[in-house]
Motif scaffolding. Structure first.
Motif, PDB file in Angstrom:
ATOM      1  N   LYS A 112      24.256  28.753  26.577  1.00  0.00           N
ATOM      2  CA  LYS A 112      24.704  27.645  27.425  1.00  0.00           C
ATOM      3  C   LYS A 112      23.964  27.661  28.762  1.00  0.00           C
ATOM      4  O   LYS A 112      23.513  26.629  29.243  1.00  0.00           O
ATOM      5  CB  LYS A 112      26.212  27.767  27.680  1.00  0.00           C
ATOM      6  CG  LYS A 112      27.041  26.952  26.714  1.00  0.00           C
ATOM      7  CD  LYS A 112      28.491  27.010  27.107  1.00  0.00           C
ATOM      8  CE  LYS A 112      29.360  26.373  26.040  1.00  0.00           C
ATOM      9  NZ  LYS A 112      30.772  26.679  26.255  1.00  0.00           N
ATOM     10  N   ALA A 113      23.860  28.896  29.332  1.00  0.00           N
ATOM     11  CA  ALA A 113      23.166  29.030  30.628  1.00  0.00           C
ATOM     12  C   ALA A 113      21.716  28.591  30.493  1.00  0.00           C
ATOM     13  O   ALA A 113      21.169  27.879  31.357  1.00  0.00           O
ATOM     14  CB  ALA A 113      23.240  30.470  31.111  1.00  0.00           C
TER      15      ALA A 113
ATOM     16  N   LYS B 220      19.737  25.584  32.374  1.00  0.00           N
ATOM     17  CA  LYS B 220      18.474  25.803  33.092  1.00  0.00           C
ATOM     18  C   LYS B 220      17.395  24.842  32.592  1.00  0.00           C
ATOM     19  O   LYS B 220      16.638  24.266  33.378  1.00  0.00           O
ATOM     20  CB  LYS B 220      17.999  27.248  32.871  1.00  0.00           C
ATOM     21  CG  LYS B 220      18.544  28.202  33.918  1.00  0.00           C
ATOM     22  CD  LYS B 220      17.956  29.569  33.710  1.00  0.00           C
ATOM     23  CE  LYS B 220      18.736  30.605  34.479  1.00  0.00           C
ATOM     24  NZ  LYS B 220      18.400  31.959  34.055  1.00  0.00           N
ATOM     25  N   LEU B 221      17.332  24.684  31.273  1.00  0.00           N
ATOM     26  CA  LEU B 221      16.327  23.788  30.693  1.00  0.00           C
ATOM     27  C   LEU B 221      16.541  22.352  31.149  1.00  0.00           C
ATOM     28  O   LEU B 221      15.593  21.657  31.527  1.00  0.00           O
ATOM     29  CB  LEU B 221      16.387  23.845  29.163  1.00  0.00           C
ATOM     30  CG  LEU B 221      15.609  24.961  28.507  1.00  0.00           C
ATOM     31  CD1 LEU B 221      15.930  25.044  27.033  1.00  0.00           C
ATOM     32  CD2 LEU B 221      14.118  24.747  28.693  1.00  0.00           C
ATOM     33  N   GLU B 222      17.815  21.942  31.113  1.00  0.00           N
ATOM     34  CA  GLU B 222      18.119  20.564  31.526  1.00  0.00           C
ATOM     35  C   GLU B 222      17.745  20.348  32.995  1.00  0.00           C
ATOM     36  O   GLU B 222      17.168  19.319  33.343  1.00  0.00           O
ATOM     37  CB  GLU B 222      19.608  20.254  31.314  1.00  0.00           C
ATOM     38  CG  GLU B 222      19.879  19.817  29.874  1.00  0.00           C
ATOM     39  CD  GLU B 222      21.350  19.744  29.543  1.00  0.00           C
ATOM     40  OE1 GLU B 222      22.181  19.824  30.465  1.00  0.00           O
ATOM     41  OE2 GLU B 222      21.669  19.618  28.347  1.00  0.00           O
ATOM     42  N   THR B 223      18.063  21.357  33.816  1.00  0.00           N
ATOM     43  CA  THR B 223      17.718  21.253  35.249  1.00  0.00           C
ATOM     44  C   THR B 223      16.198  21.174  35.413  1.00  0.00           C
ATOM     45  O   THR B 223      15.690  20.374  36.192  1.00  0.00           O
ATOM     46  CB  THR B 223      18.248  22.484  36.010  1.00  0.00           C
ATOM     47  OG1 THR B 223      19.569  22.733  35.572  1.00  0.00           O
ATOM     48  CG2 THR B 223      18.241  22.272  37.500  1.00  0.00           C
TER      49      THR B 223
ATOM     50  N   ALA C  39      14.949  17.801  34.418  1.00  0.00           N
ATOM     51  CA  ALA C  39      15.287  16.815  35.453  1.00  0.00           C
ATOM     52  C   ALA C  39      14.346  16.956  36.648  1.00  0.00           C
ATOM     53  O   ALA C  39      13.864  15.964  37.202  1.00  0.00           O
ATOM     54  CB  ALA C  39      16.731  17.006  35.903  1.00  0.00           C
ATOM     55  N   GLU C  40      14.070  18.238  37.018  1.00  0.00           N
ATOM     56  CA  GLU C  40      13.177  18.465  38.155  1.00  0.00           C
ATOM     57  C   GLU C  40      11.767  17.963  37.850  1.00  0.00           C
ATOM     58  O   GLU C  40      11.104  17.359  38.683  1.00  0.00           O
ATOM     59  CB  GLU C  40      13.139  19.949  38.510  1.00  0.00           C
ATOM     60  CG  GLU C  40      14.242  20.304  39.505  1.00  0.00           C
ATOM     61  CD  GLU C  40      14.386  21.804  39.713  1.00  0.00           C
ATOM     62  OE1 GLU C  40      13.470  22.556  39.364  1.00  0.00           O
ATOM     63  OE2 GLU C  40      15.453  22.208  40.217  1.00  0.00           O
ATOM     64  N   GLN C  41      11.317  18.257  36.626  1.00  0.00           N
ATOM     65  CA  GLN C  41       9.984  17.798  36.209  1.00  0.00           C
ATOM     66  C   GLN C  41       9.892  16.281  36.255  1.00  0.00           C
ATOM     67  O   GLN C  41       8.902  15.720  36.722  1.00  0.00           O
ATOM     68  CB  GLN C  41       9.677  18.286  34.779  1.00  0.00           C
ATOM     69  CG  GLN C  41       9.270  19.738  34.682  1.00  0.00           C
ATOM     70  CD  GLN C  41       7.953  20.000  35.377  1.00  0.00           C
ATOM     71  OE1 GLN C  41       7.010  19.248  35.226  1.00  0.00           O
ATOM     72  NE2 GLN C  41       7.894  21.040  36.182  1.00  0.00           N
ATOM     73  N   ASN C  42      10.944  15.627  35.769  1.00  0.00           N
ATOM     74  CA  ASN C  42      10.960  14.159  35.794  1.00  0.00           C
ATOM     75  C   ASN C  42      10.865  13.637  37.219  1.00  0.00           C
ATOM     76  O   ASN C  42      10.164  12.668  37.489  1.00  0.00           O
ATOM     77  CB  ASN C  42      12.241  13.627  35.150  1.00  0.00           C
ATOM     78  CG  ASN C  42      12.127  13.649  33.639  1.00  0.00           C
ATOM     79  OD1 ASN C  42      11.026  13.697  33.095  1.00  0.00           O
ATOM     80  ND2 ASN C  42      13.256  13.629  32.962  1.00  0.00           N
ATOM     81  N   LYS C  43      11.594  14.333  38.105  1.00  0.00           N
ATOM     82  CA  LYS C  43      11.583  13.943  39.516  1.00  0.00           C
ATOM     83  C   LYS C  43      10.169  14.081  40.097  1.00  0.00           C
ATOM     84  O   LYS C  43       9.686  13.206  40.801  1.00  0.00           O
ATOM     85  CB  LYS C  43      12.525  14.871  40.285  1.00  0.00           C
ATOM     86  CG  LYS C  43      13.536  14.142  41.144  1.00  0.00           C
ATOM     87  CD  LYS C  43      14.520  15.145  41.642  1.00  0.00           C
ATOM     88  CE  LYS C  43      15.162  14.773  42.921  1.00  0.00           C
ATOM     89  NZ  LYS C  43      16.065  15.815  43.406  1.00  0.00           N
TER      90      LYS C  43
END
Lengths: 118, 158
Positions: free
Chosen positions: B36-37, B41-44, B47-51
């Protein structure tokens, strides 16, 4: 006495390990991004040009021009350029003005890009 | 006696089994928590990469826009210089000869031009436009030394 020693030993162990029970298991490292301070220089103050008067002197009106200067209390002396040099001077001024405008525009674009418009 | 020993063996086996199962469940739970952790982390990270990609796209557009603006400006400069040359040499014009023939008129024109050129320098250095300069749309109203700079609403006839 025996019981007292046992209690003391337990108390000593608790004292040594007390902070580790239920406390933080790992050191947490935070990284907070702090944006660079804005330079915030004001834009250069615009120039205020002073007016100059151009006298056109030909062989015919030279005397009249100098006479008028004397009458107006101005030294009867003129710093002259030919018609061709006047064109060069006009072109030089135009180039200086364009360079000034280009530099000012670049400055504005840099400001907008790196500091945003807000 | 033997029965007692078998009973004890079964009890030990049962206890070991239950303990093993318990430990396995705990291991599964720990694995699940780790997964889960990792997922968070992957989702974050995504999201950061997309940003970052969005920002890069924005920056790229801003750079293109800025380049376009500067290119337009440089082309305007070239045209202004050509117009200035034209004013002196149009139709084999000789300003020296003209000054000999019509001294007063040329003096007036030269002084008017000088005044306009000085105003162009003020504007190029960042001075504010006057309402008249902004309103000018006719050739007779503009500053002919730098129409693109002085009169942004003037559209020259092509």
């Amino acid at each position: 006495m025996y019981h007292f020693n046992k209690i003391l030993a337990v108390a000593f162990i608790i004292l040594l390990t007390g902070c580790s029970i239920g406390g933080e298991k790992k050191i947490k490292i935070f990284s907070i991004e702090k944006p660079r301070e804005k330079l915030d220089y004001p834009m250069p103050t615009p120039l205020q040009m002073e007016e100059i008067y151009w006298h056109i002197i030909t062989s015919e009106n030279a005397e009249e021009v100098f006479k008028k200067l004397e009458e107006a209390g101005i030294d009867p002396v003129l710093f002259g350029i030919t018609d061709k040099d006047f064109q060069v001077l006009a072109r030089n001024f135009a180039q200086i003005r364009q360079k000034l405008q280009e530099t000012n525009n670049l400055l504005e674009e840099y400001k907008k890009y790196y500091e945003g418009t807000e | 006696m033997i029965f007692g020993q078998i009973k004890m063996l079964i009890t030990i086996l049962l206890i070991t089994g239950i303990a093993g199962a318990g430990m396995y469940v705990m291991k599964l739970r720990a694995d699940n928590a780790t997964l889960k952790a990792n997922q968070i982390k992957l989702e974050t990270a995504v999201a950061e990469q997309n940003k970052v990609l969005e920002q890069q796209e924005k920056d790229f557009k801003a750079i293109m826009e800025s380049n376009k603006k500067l290119n337009v400006l440089i082309n305007t400069f070239k045209k202004d210089l050509q117009d200035l040359d034209k004013r002196f040499t149009k139709k084999n014009r000789d300003i020296g000869k003209l000054a000999l023939e019509r001294t007063k008129a040329i003096e007036r024109i030269v002084n008017g031009g000088g005044k306009n050129a000085a105003r162009c320098i003020e504007l190029a250095s960042g001075a504010e436009h006057t309402p008249e300069e902004l309103k000018a749309t006719l050739k007779s109203q503009i500053n002919p030394e730098c129409p693109a700079l002085a009169n942004p609403n003037y559209v020259p006839f092509q």
